[in-house]
Design a protein around this motif. Structure first.
Motif, PDB file in Angstrom:
ATOM      1  N   ILE A  87       0.544  -1.200   0.314  1.00  0.00           N
ATOM      2  CA  ILE A  87      -0.038   0.576  -0.234  1.00  0.00           C
ATOM      3  C   ILE A  87       1.413   1.576   0.089  1.00  0.00           C
ATOM      4  O   ILE A  87       1.552   1.144   0.876  1.00  0.00           O
ATOM      5  CB  ILE A  87      -0.820  -0.105   1.161  1.00  0.00           C
ATOM      6  N   PRO A  88       1.002   1.990  -1.227  1.00  0.00           N
ATOM      7  CA  PRO A  88       1.980   3.350  -0.940  1.00  0.00           C
ATOM      8  C   PRO A  88       1.118   3.900  -0.547  1.00  0.00           C
ATOM      9  O   PRO A  88      -0.076   4.711   0.140  1.00  0.00           O
ATOM     10  CB  PRO A  88       1.502   3.833  -2.900  1.00  0.00           C
ATOM     11  N   ARG A  89       2.450   5.215  -0.204  1.00  0.00           N
ATOM     12  CA  ARG A  89       2.101   6.646   0.574  1.00  0.00           C
ATOM     13  C   ARG A  89       0.434   7.263  -0.088  1.00  0.00           C
ATOM     14  O   ARG A  89       0.484   7.536  -0.742  1.00  0.00           O
ATOM     15  CB  ARG A  89       3.524   7.103   0.526  1.00  0.00           C
ATOM     16  N   ALA A  90       0.054   7.981   1.196  1.00  0.00           N
ATOM     17  CA  ALA A  90      -0.995   9.108   0.533  1.00  0.00           C
ATOM     18  C   ALA A  90      -2.184   7.717   0.194  1.00  0.00           C
ATOM     19  O   ALA A  90      -2.826   8.473  -0.477  1.00  0.00           O
ATOM     20  CB  ALA A  90      -0.491   9.854  -0.163  1.00  0.00           C
ATOM     21  N   ALA A  91      -2.474   6.807   0.263  1.00  0.00           N
ATOM     22  CA  ALA A  91      -3.459   5.232   0.234  1.00  0.00           C
ATOM     23  C   ALA A  91      -5.118   6.110   1.131  1.00  0.00           C
ATOM     24  O   ALA A  91      -5.943   6.287   0.729  1.00  0.00           O
ATOM     25  CB  ALA A  91      -3.278   4.133  -0.350  1.00  0.00           C
ATOM     26  N   VAL A  92      -4.293   6.236   2.057  1.00  0.00           N
ATOM     27  CA  VAL A  92      -5.478   6.592   3.200  1.00  0.00           C
ATOM     28  C   VAL A  92      -5.078   7.671   3.694  1.00  0.00           C
ATOM     29  O   VAL A  92      -4.148   8.595   3.623  1.00  0.00           O
ATOM     30  CB  VAL A  92      -5.461   5.743   4.102  1.00  0.00           C
ATOM     31  N   SER A  93      -6.071   8.888   3.840  1.00  0.00           N
ATOM     32  CA  SER A  93      -6.625   9.990   4.310  1.00  0.00           C
ATOM     33  C   SER A  93      -6.381  10.341   5.996  1.00  0.00           C
ATOM     34  O   SER A  93      -5.760  11.374   6.106  1.00  0.00           O
ATOM     35  CB  SER A  93      -8.147  10.848   3.557  1.00  0.00           C
ATOM     36  N   GLU A  94      -6.501   8.779   5.892  1.00  0.00           N
ATOM     37  CA  GLU A  94      -6.125   8.735   7.859  1.00  0.00           C
ATOM     38  C   GLU A  94      -5.598   7.836   8.713  1.00  0.00           C
ATOM     39  O   GLU A  94      -6.570   6.243   8.141  1.00  0.00           O
ATOM     40  CB  GLU A  94      -7.575   9.088   8.577  1.00  0.00           C
ATOM     41  N   PRO A  95      -5.687   7.477   9.513  1.00  0.00           N
ATOM     42  CA  PRO A  95      -4.678   6.476  10.452  1.00  0.00           C
ATOM     43  C   PRO A  95      -5.888   5.157   9.703  1.00  0.00           C
ATOM     44  O   PRO A  95      -7.487   5.694  10.271  1.00  0.00           O
ATOM     45  CB  PRO A  95      -4.279   6.327  11.703  1.00  0.00           C
ATOM     46  N   THR A  96      -6.033   4.055   9.269  1.00  0.00           N
ATOM     47  CA  THR A  96      -6.370   3.012   9.150  1.00  0.00           C
ATOM     48  C   THR A  96      -5.693   1.854   9.240  1.00  0.00           C
ATOM     49  O   THR A  96      -4.368   1.628   9.088  1.00  0.00           O
ATOM     50  CB  THR A  96      -6.799   3.035   7.736  1.00  0.00           C
ATOM     51  N   GLN A  97      -6.761   0.823  10.209  1.00  0.00           N
ATOM     52  CA  GLN A  97      -6.245  -0.677  10.254  1.00  0.00           C
ATOM     53  C   GLN A  97      -6.733  -1.589   9.159  1.00  0.00           C
ATOM     54  O   GLN A  97      -7.745  -1.447   8.728  1.00  0.00           O
ATOM     55  CB  GLN A  97      -6.866  -0.558  11.712  1.00  0.00           C
ATOM     56  N   VAL A  98      -5.895  -2.226   8.633  1.00  0.00           N
ATOM     57  CA  VAL A  98      -5.898  -4.090   8.265  1.00  0.00           C
ATOM     58  C   VAL A  98      -5.951  -4.478   8.702  1.00  0.00           C
ATOM     59  O   VAL A  98      -4.774  -5.133   9.700  1.00  0.00           O
ATOM     60  CB  VAL A  98      -5.164  -3.823   6.665  1.00  0.00           C
ATOM     61  N   SER A  99      -6.436  -5.528   8.372  1.00  0.00           N
ATOM     62  CA  SER A  99      -5.913  -7.095   9.555  1.00  0.00           C
ATOM     63  C   SER A  99      -6.400  -8.460   7.308  1.00  0.00           C
ATOM     64  O   SER A  99      -6.621  -9.101   8.106  1.00  0.00           O
ATOM     65  CB  SER A  99      -6.908  -7.031  10.175  1.00  0.00           C
ATOM     66  N   ALA A 100      -6.885  -7.918   6.746  1.00  0.00           N
ATOM     67  CA  ALA A 100      -7.799  -8.945   5.930  1.00  0.00           C
ATOM     68  C   ALA A 100      -6.874  -8.634   4.494  1.00  0.00           C
ATOM     69  O   ALA A 100      -6.511  -8.052   3.975  1.00  0.00           O
ATOM     70  CB  ALA A 100      -8.727  -9.477   5.752  1.00  0.00           C
ATOM     71  N   ILE A 101      -6.571 -10.576   3.920  1.00  0.00           N
ATOM     72  CA  ILE A 101      -6.158  -9.677   2.488  1.00  0.00           C
ATOM     73  C   ILE A 101      -6.877 -11.211   1.495  1.00  0.00           C
ATOM     74  O   ILE A 101      -6.951 -11.965   2.518  1.00  0.00           O
ATOM     75  CB  ILE A 101      -4.707  -9.684   2.539  1.00  0.00           C
ATOM     76  N   VAL A 102      -7.009 -10.283   0.336  1.00  0.00           N
ATOM     77  CA  VAL A 102      -7.100 -10.978  -0.827  1.00  0.00           C
ATOM     78  C   VAL A 102      -6.975 -11.194  -2.304  1.00  0.00           C
ATOM     79  O   VAL A 102      -5.983  -9.953  -2.191  1.00  0.00           O
ATOM     80  CB  VAL A 102      -8.751 -11.187  -0.958  1.00  0.00           C
ATOM     81  N   LEU A 103      -6.574 -12.022  -2.670  1.00  0.00           N
ATOM     82  CA  LEU A 103      -5.600 -12.134  -4.039  1.00  0.00           C
ATOM     83  C   LEU A 103      -6.504 -12.207  -5.183  1.00  0.00           C
ATOM     84  O   LEU A 103      -7.790 -13.297  -5.001  1.00  0.00           O
ATOM     85  CB  LEU A 103      -4.649 -13.237  -4.313  1.00  0.00           C
ATOM     86  N   VAL A 104      -6.668 -11.806  -6.272  1.00  0.00           N
ATOM     87  CA  VAL A 104      -7.897 -11.598  -7.614  1.00  0.00           C
ATOM     88  C   VAL A 104      -7.052 -11.633  -8.428  1.00  0.00           C
ATOM     89  O   VAL A 104      -6.110 -11.442  -8.826  1.00  0.00           O
ATOM     90  CB  VAL A 104      -8.816 -10.373  -7.253  1.00  0.00           C
ATOM     91  N   ASP A 105      -8.191 -13.095  -9.196  1.00  0.00           N
ATOM     92  CA  ASP A 105      -7.437 -13.468 -10.634  1.00  0.00           C
ATOM     93  C   ASP A 105      -7.660 -12.324 -11.504  1.00  0.00           C
ATOM     94  O   ASP A 105      -8.352 -11.289 -11.314  1.00  0.00           O
ATOM     95  CB  ASP A 105      -7.855 -14.444 -10.813  1.00  0.00           C
ATOM     96  N   THR A 106      -7.870 -12.774 -13.023  1.00  0.00           N
ATOM     97  CA  THR A 106      -7.256 -11.368 -14.385  1.00  0.00           C
ATOM     98  C   THR A 106      -9.723 -11.129 -14.526  1.00  0.00           C
ATOM     99  O   THR A 106      -9.801 -10.346 -15.108  1.00  0.00           O
ATOM    100  CB  THR A 106      -7.124 -12.234 -15.152  1.00  0.00           C
ATOM    101  N   GLU A 107      -9.990 -12.298 -14.179  1.00  0.00           N
ATOM    102  CA  GLU A 107     -11.069 -12.841 -14.193  1.00  0.00           C
ATOM    103  C   GLU A 107     -12.430 -12.409 -12.411  1.00  0.00           C
ATOM    104  O   GLU A 107     -13.627 -11.389 -13.141  1.00  0.00           O
ATOM    105  CB  GLU A 107     -12.084 -13.555 -14.614  1.00  0.00           C
ATOM    106  N   GLY A 108     -11.580 -11.308 -12.104  1.00  0.00           N
ATOM    107  CA  GLY A 108     -12.279 -10.546 -10.972  1.00  0.00           C
ATOM    108  C   GLY A 108     -12.535 -11.551  -9.832  1.00  0.00           C
ATOM    109  O   GLY A 108     -13.093 -10.783  -8.926  1.00  0.00           O
ATOM    110  N   ASP A 109     -11.878 -13.221  -9.866  1.00  0.00           N
ATOM    111  CA  ASP A 109     -12.764 -13.551  -8.346  1.00  0.00           C
ATOM    112  C   ASP A 109     -11.265 -13.672  -7.695  1.00  0.00           C
ATOM    113  O   ASP A 109     -10.505 -13.463  -7.569  1.00  0.00           O
ATOM    114  CB  ASP A 109     -12.556 -14.411  -9.287  1.00  0.00           C
ATOM    115  N   VAL A 110     -12.257 -13.531  -6.521  1.00  0.00           N
ATOM    116  CA  VAL A 110     -11.013 -13.862  -5.363  1.00  0.00           C
ATOM    117  C   VAL A 110     -10.796 -15.761  -5.054  1.00  0.00           C
ATOM    118  O   VAL A 110     -11.417 -16.267  -5.415  1.00  0.00           O
ATOM    119  CB  VAL A 110     -11.663 -12.948  -3.901  1.00  0.00           C
ATOM    120  N   ILE A 111      -9.573 -16.043  -5.069  1.00  0.00           N
ATOM    121  CA  ILE A 111      -8.828 -17.611  -5.520  1.00  0.00           C
ATOM    122  C   ILE A 111      -7.730 -17.387  -3.791  1.00  0.00           C
ATOM    123  O   ILE A 111      -7.480 -18.964  -4.470  1.00  0.00           O
ATOM    124  CB  ILE A 111      -8.253 -17.461  -6.457  1.00  0.00           C
ATOM    125  N   ALA A 112      -7.592 -16.410  -2.992  1.00  0.00           N
ATOM    126  CA  ALA A 112      -6.655 -17.344  -2.341  1.00  0.00           C
ATOM    127  C   ALA A 112      -7.102 -15.520  -0.896  1.00  0.00           C
ATOM    128  O   ALA A 112      -7.362 -15.068  -1.646  1.00  0.00           O
ATOM    129  CB  ALA A 112      -5.690 -16.516  -2.353  1.00  0.00           C
TER     130      ALA A 112
END
Length: 143
Positions: A87-112
């Motif tokens: 996640i690059p600099r300036a991707a959020v405007s205020e401090p934000t928590q994250v705890s989950a991630i998904v990988l998406v394929d070329t068809e737009g489906d979550v596969i992991a």
């Protein structure tokens, strides 16, 4: 830059189905994007409990950021796929928590998908997670 050391992702049944179709002559499966969010976690600090993402999920809970994989962000290492998700600099405007991630394929489906202990993204900082996808196989009685 805050960095979660690594997250082992769950290979979702959707990915297994797509890989099987690919082996039978169908289209190949390729990772295209990743999404960070907040979810698949319960409890409060310091007693967080990570939850396994639902096998039929097709979105990250509480989506915060979506990025694309670049030419140097995916690698194969000993039967594992390693995906660098930044996640690059300036991707959020205020401090934000994250705890989950998904990988998406070329068809737009979550596969992991996977969860990790919460981390903070801040407007003037980057946040990086190395995701590991273990390509598991089943062994029969004869090994």
């Amino acid at each position: 830059m805050p960095k979660v050391p690594w997250v082992v992702l769950e290979v979702l049944p959707r990915m297994t189905d797509k890989l099987a179709r690919s082996l039978a002559g169908g289209p190949c499966v390729h990772f295209a994007r990743f999404r960070f969010g907040y979810g698949w976690i319960s409890g409060e600090c310091p007693n967080f409990v990570l939850q396994t993402p639902p096998p039929d999920t097709n979105e990250v809970p509480g989506r915060v950021y979506e990025g694309r994989f670049g030419p140097d962000t995916l690698a194969v290492d000993g039967g594992r796929v390693v995906a660098k998700c930044l996640i690059p600099r300036a991707a959020v405007s205020e401090p934000t928590q994250v705890s989950a991630i998904v990988l998406v394929d070329t068809e737009g489906d979550v596969i992991a998908a996977g969860s990790f202990l919460p981390g903070w993204i801040v407007p003037d900082g980057e946040f990086e997670v190395d995701c590991i996808l273990e390509m598991k196989y089943a062994r029969g009685e004869n090994g």
